[in-house]
Design an enzyme around this catalytic site. Structure first.
Site, PDB file in Angstrom:
ATOM      1  N   THR A 139       9.182   2.952  -3.057  1.00 25.37           N
ATOM      2  CA  THR A 139       9.241   2.240  -4.336  1.00 25.37           C
ATOM      3  C   THR A 139       8.064   1.297  -4.556  1.00 25.37           C
ATOM      4  O   THR A 139       8.004   0.618  -5.574  1.00 25.37           O
ATOM      5  CB  THR A 139      10.566   1.461  -4.443  1.00 25.37           C
ATOM      6  OG1 THR A 139      10.785   0.754  -3.214  1.00 25.37           O
ATOM      7  CG2 THR A 139      11.742   2.403  -4.667  1.00 25.37           C
TER       8      THR A 139
ATOM      9  N   HIS B 192     -32.570  14.316   5.054  1.00 29.13           N
ATOM     10  CA  HIS B 192     -33.536  13.378   4.491  1.00 29.13           C
ATOM     11  C   HIS B 192     -33.948  13.839   3.104  1.00 29.13           C
ATOM     12  O   HIS B 192     -34.198  15.022   2.930  1.00 29.13           O
ATOM     13  CB  HIS B 192     -34.762  13.316   5.403  1.00 29.13           C
ATOM     14  CG  HIS B 192     -35.837  12.435   4.856  1.00 29.13           C
ATOM     15  ND1 HIS B 192     -35.759  11.060   4.914  1.00 29.13           N
ATOM     16  CD2 HIS B 192     -37.001  12.727   4.215  1.00 29.13           C
ATOM     17  CE1 HIS B 192     -36.844  10.546   4.348  1.00 29.13           C
ATOM     18  NE2 HIS B 192     -37.611  11.536   3.913  1.00 29.13           N
TER      19      HIS B 192
HETATM   20  P1  FAD Z   1       3.536   2.826  -5.902  1.00 32.12           P
HETATM   21  O1  FAD Z   1       2.269   3.505  -6.240  1.00 32.12           O
HETATM   22  O2  FAD Z   1       3.719   1.421  -6.351  1.00 32.12           O
HETATM   23  O3  FAD Z   1       4.686   3.751  -6.475  1.00 32.12           O
HETATM   24  C1  FAD Z   1       6.034   3.403  -6.440  1.00 32.12           C
HETATM   25  C2  FAD Z   1       6.721   4.041  -7.609  1.00 32.12           C
HETATM   26  O4  FAD Z   1       8.121   3.904  -7.448  1.00 32.12           O
HETATM   27  C3  FAD Z   1       6.399   3.398  -8.951  1.00 32.12           C
HETATM   28  O5  FAD Z   1       5.865   4.336  -9.846  1.00 32.12           O
HETATM   29  C4  FAD Z   1       7.740   2.846  -9.451  1.00 32.12           C
HETATM   30  O6  FAD Z   1       7.907   3.004 -10.845  1.00 32.12           O
HETATM   31  C5  FAD Z   1       8.717   3.716  -8.700  1.00 32.12           C
HETATM   32  N1  FAD Z   1      10.029   3.089  -8.482  1.00 32.12           N
HETATM   33  C6  FAD Z   1      10.291   1.852  -7.974  1.00 32.12           C
HETATM   34  N2  FAD Z   1      11.632   1.654  -7.882  1.00 32.12           N
HETATM   35  C7  FAD Z   1      12.219   2.785  -8.343  1.00 32.12           C
HETATM   36  C8  FAD Z   1      13.564   3.194  -8.486  1.00 32.12           C
HETATM   37  N3  FAD Z   1      14.572   2.421  -8.114  1.00 32.12           N
HETATM   38  N4  FAD Z   1      13.816   4.418  -9.021  1.00 32.12           N
HETATM   39  C9  FAD Z   1      12.795   5.241  -9.391  1.00 32.12           C
HETATM   40  N5  FAD Z   1      11.496   4.906  -9.255  1.00 32.12           N
HETATM   41  C10 FAD Z   1      11.202   3.700  -8.735  1.00 32.12           C
HETATM   42  N6  FAD Z   1      -5.451   1.555  -3.213  1.00 32.12           N
HETATM   43  C11 FAD Z   1      -6.459   2.316  -2.747  1.00 32.12           C
HETATM   44  O7  FAD Z   1      -6.312   2.946  -1.708  1.00 32.12           O
HETATM   45  N7  FAD Z   1      -7.639   2.419  -3.436  1.00 32.12           N
HETATM   46  C12 FAD Z   1      -7.867   1.755  -4.576  1.00 32.12           C
HETATM   47  O8  FAD Z   1      -8.941   1.871  -5.164  1.00 32.12           O
HETATM   48  C13 FAD Z   1      -6.831   0.926  -5.084  1.00 32.12           C
HETATM   49  N8  FAD Z   1      -6.997   0.247  -6.230  1.00 32.12           N
HETATM   50  C14 FAD Z   1      -5.978  -0.523  -6.718  1.00 32.12           C
HETATM   51  C15 FAD Z   1      -6.191  -1.222  -7.894  1.00 32.12           C
HETATM   52  C16 FAD Z   1      -5.191  -2.010  -8.407  1.00 32.12           C
HETATM   53  C17 FAD Z   1      -5.431  -2.761  -9.683  1.00 32.12           C
HETATM   54  C18 FAD Z   1      -3.929  -2.075  -7.747  1.00 32.12           C
HETATM   55  C19 FAD Z   1      -2.821  -2.897  -8.315  1.00 32.12           C
HETATM   56  C20 FAD Z   1      -3.713  -1.379  -6.579  1.00 32.12           C
HETATM   57  C21 FAD Z   1      -4.745  -0.604  -6.046  1.00 32.12           C
HETATM   58  N9  FAD Z   1      -4.593   0.099  -4.851  1.00 32.12           N
HETATM   59  C22 FAD Z   1      -5.612   0.856  -4.365  1.00 32.12           C
HETATM   60  C23 FAD Z   1      -3.321   0.076  -4.096  1.00 32.12           C
HETATM   61  C24 FAD Z   1      -2.491   1.330  -4.399  1.00 32.12           C
HETATM   62  O9  FAD Z   1      -2.264   1.410  -5.779  1.00 32.12           O
HETATM   63  C25 FAD Z   1      -1.159   1.283  -3.655  1.00 32.12           C
HETATM   64  O10 FAD Z   1      -1.386   1.095  -2.286  1.00 32.12           O
HETATM   65  C26 FAD Z   1      -0.375   2.578  -3.858  1.00 32.12           C
HETATM   66  O11 FAD Z   1      -0.115   2.792  -5.213  1.00 32.12           O
HETATM   67  C27 FAD Z   1       0.945   2.522  -3.080  1.00 32.12           C
HETATM   68  O12 FAD Z   1       1.656   3.706  -3.270  1.00 32.12           O
HETATM   69  P2  FAD Z   1       3.244   3.772  -3.174  1.00 32.12           P
HETATM   70  O13 FAD Z   1       3.595   5.177  -3.474  1.00 32.12           O
HETATM   71  O14 FAD Z   1       3.688   3.162  -1.914  1.00 32.12           O
HETATM   72  O15 FAD Z   1       3.773   2.820  -4.328  1.00 32.12           O
END
Ligand code: FAD
Ligand code: NAI
Length: 471
Positions: free
Chosen positions: A147, A450
């Protein structure tokens, strides 16, 4: 509610960690459903993180370069104008293309995509409040929580995403603010400061610590980065903490003082960006229904196989331990599925690269000097400046350096830290080297084409065990 559907795996959260796990599960023949509530797949990264920020970083850099760095290259341009609406549209097009692409991959790999918010009913049942209305329930032999995370709020500053913003607002401003204060000089702060400063904003970054870049960045590299970003026009206030803010008037007031205490100061601005870190997001999941707890930082507690204390419920990505990076979540997505289907999986947490997409980029992998000193490891340092690299010179883009850290006795590479053009691509070679347990001499004796920027990488390696040729 419709009758529960039995699945091998139910994934809650379709961000990078969750969607990669879903695709991998589909490929392995599991009956899998992925629940996502935002209406698009790809999570923070694709919708409001990595992808939109990199689109704006790329296009604002082209704008900035066209304004300030063409004449000496023999290019005369006429009037250069910013069309912010179009720049945002270009960003939205990239985002939409990629999120739709994941929907296609879901179909191709037999992943069921359920649009709605999931919450635990019991250890095997997830209820989903569907985005289109109504509810459904799913039963999973296995459940993965992915999440993600959300911006950590700043007490007393209410986020409206227009004037008091997190990165969500910073990738969608409708006009260039005249003055912007950024609270926090970590990666989000610096990437967004770069975008808006290039587009014309007067940006001040306030950072509590004595260096910018957030956790992990090597001090030498951080200092160089700060110097270069300051030359580009970003103002820095280090060793400074923000105490409070007041956005009730037209003029936002931010109260700061020295981190160690002392005389206070008020900063005036039109937009303030809160970029003091991110925290795991598990709101509304109903963790209490199944007796799962989070630690003091809000992270789901897991073992080395991503299992919570209920073994068939796993957690991966930003909602649990480790760096909050998209590619870290992806690795965990694959490994978690391998644990489910094959009983083994592997992520090398010592070889996860980090990249800051400013200009020049900063990238690193492995340990930095401060970490090695603290661990009492004896190491050798080898550096090479891009000002002595032929490709950087022909590109008129010579700021930065490559820095190797290798074990003093065995020469095994312990860390690589780069600031310079294309550092984010170059770090892949360092990551591979660390993954394979290479020595700096292995790299120094490997032919690099290079003229390429990668020769700076090779020469920094040479400087670690012997001497570089071109300085
Ligand atoms: P998330 O991408 O946060 O996805 C979780 C998803 O779960 C969300 O879409 C949410 O809507 C959904 N969700 C939550 N609760 C529920 C529920 N109960 N039911 C259904 N759905 C739910 N990382 C990099 O490696 N390179 C980068 O260049 C980079 N740039 C970034 C720039 C910004 C501005 C930000 C904010 C972050 C950046 N990051 C970057 C970090 C990266 O975005 C995160 O590490 C990554 O998105 C994490 O993935 P995740 O799947 O764990 O979580
Ligand atoms: P961060 O933890 O990297 O940096 C936050 C900074 O704010 C720290 O340097 C901290 O000292 C400072 N700070 C905290 N409170 C403060 C206060 N009151 N006053 C002044 N300074 C204060 O967090 P950030 O930049 O918000 O990023 C969150 C995460 O998102 C990162 O850890 C990173 O994993 C991820 N990310 C990755 C990107 C990439 O890989 N290119 C890009 C953007 C985000």
């Amino acid at each position: 509610a419709t009758p529960s559907e039995e699945k091998d795996l139910v994934i809650i959260g379709g961000g990078v960690a969750g969607y990669v796990a879903a695709i991998k599960a589909g490929q392995e023949g599991l009956k899998v459903a992925c629940i996502e509530k935002r209406g698009a797949l790809g999570g923070t990264c694709l919708n409001v993180g990595c992808i939109p920020s990199k689109s704006l970083l790329n296009n604002s850099q082209i704008y900035h370069q066209t304004l300030h760095d063409t004449k000496n290259r023999g290019i005369e341009v006429g009037e250069v104008k910013l069309n912010l609406k179009q720049m945002m549209k270009a960003k939205d097009t990239s985002v939409a293309g990629l999120t739709k692409g994941i929907e296609y991959l879901f179909k191709k790999n037999n992943v069921e995509y359920i649009k709605g918010a999931g919450r635990f009913e019991d250890e095997n049942t997830v209820a989903v409040e569907l985005n289109d209305g109504g509810e459904t329930t799913l039963r999973g032999k296995n459940i993965i929580i992915s999440t993600g995370s959300e911006a950590t709020p700043f007490p007393g500053l209410e986020i409206d995403e227009k004037r008091v913003i997190t990165s969500n607002g910073a990738i969608a401003l409708e006009e260039v603010p005249k003055r912007m204060v950024v609270i926090g000089g970590g990666i989000i702060g610096l990437e967004m400061a770069s975008v808006w400063s290039r587009l014309g904003s007067e940006v001040t970054v306030v950072e509590f610590l004595s260096q910018i870049g957030g956790p992990g960045m090597d001090s030498d590299i951080s200092k160089q980065s700060q110097k270069i970003l300051a030359k580009q026009g970003i103002k820095f206030m280090l060793n400074t903490k923000v105490n409070s803010g007041d956005a009730s008037g037209d003029n936002i007031k931010i109260e700061v003082e020295a981190a160690k205490g002392g005389k206070g100061q008020t900063l005036d601005c039109d937009v303030v960006l809160v970029a003091i870190g991110r925290r795991p997001y598990t709101k509304g999941l109903g963790l209490d229904k199944v007796g799962l707890e989070t630690d003091d930082k809000g992270r789901l507690v897991i073992d080395s196989e991503y299992r919570t204390k209920i073994p068939h419920i796993r957690a991966i990505g930003d909602c649990t331990f480790g760096p909050m990076l998209a590619h870290k979540g992806e690795e965990e997505g694959v490994a978690a599925i391998e644990f489910i289907t094959k009983n083994y999986g592997h992520v090398n947490y010592g070889a996860i690269p980090a990249v800051m997409y400013t200009h020049p980029e900063v990238a690193w992998v492995g340990q930095n000097e401060a970490e090695l000193k603290e661990a009492g490891v004896k190491y050798r340092v080898g550096t090479f400046p891009f000002s002595a690299n032929s490709r950087a010179k022909t590109n008129l883009d010579t700021d930065g350096m490559v820095k190797f850290l290798a074990d003093a006795e065995t020469d095994r590479i312990l860390g690589v830290h780069i600031i310079g053009p294309n550092a984010g691509e170059m770090i892949a070679e360092a990551t591979l080297a660390i993954e394979y347990g290479a020595s700096s001499e292995d790299i120094g004796r490997t032919s690099h084409a290079h003229p390429t920027l990668a020769e700076a990488f090779k020469e920094a390696a040479m400087a670690t065990y012997s001497k570089a040729i071109h300085v």
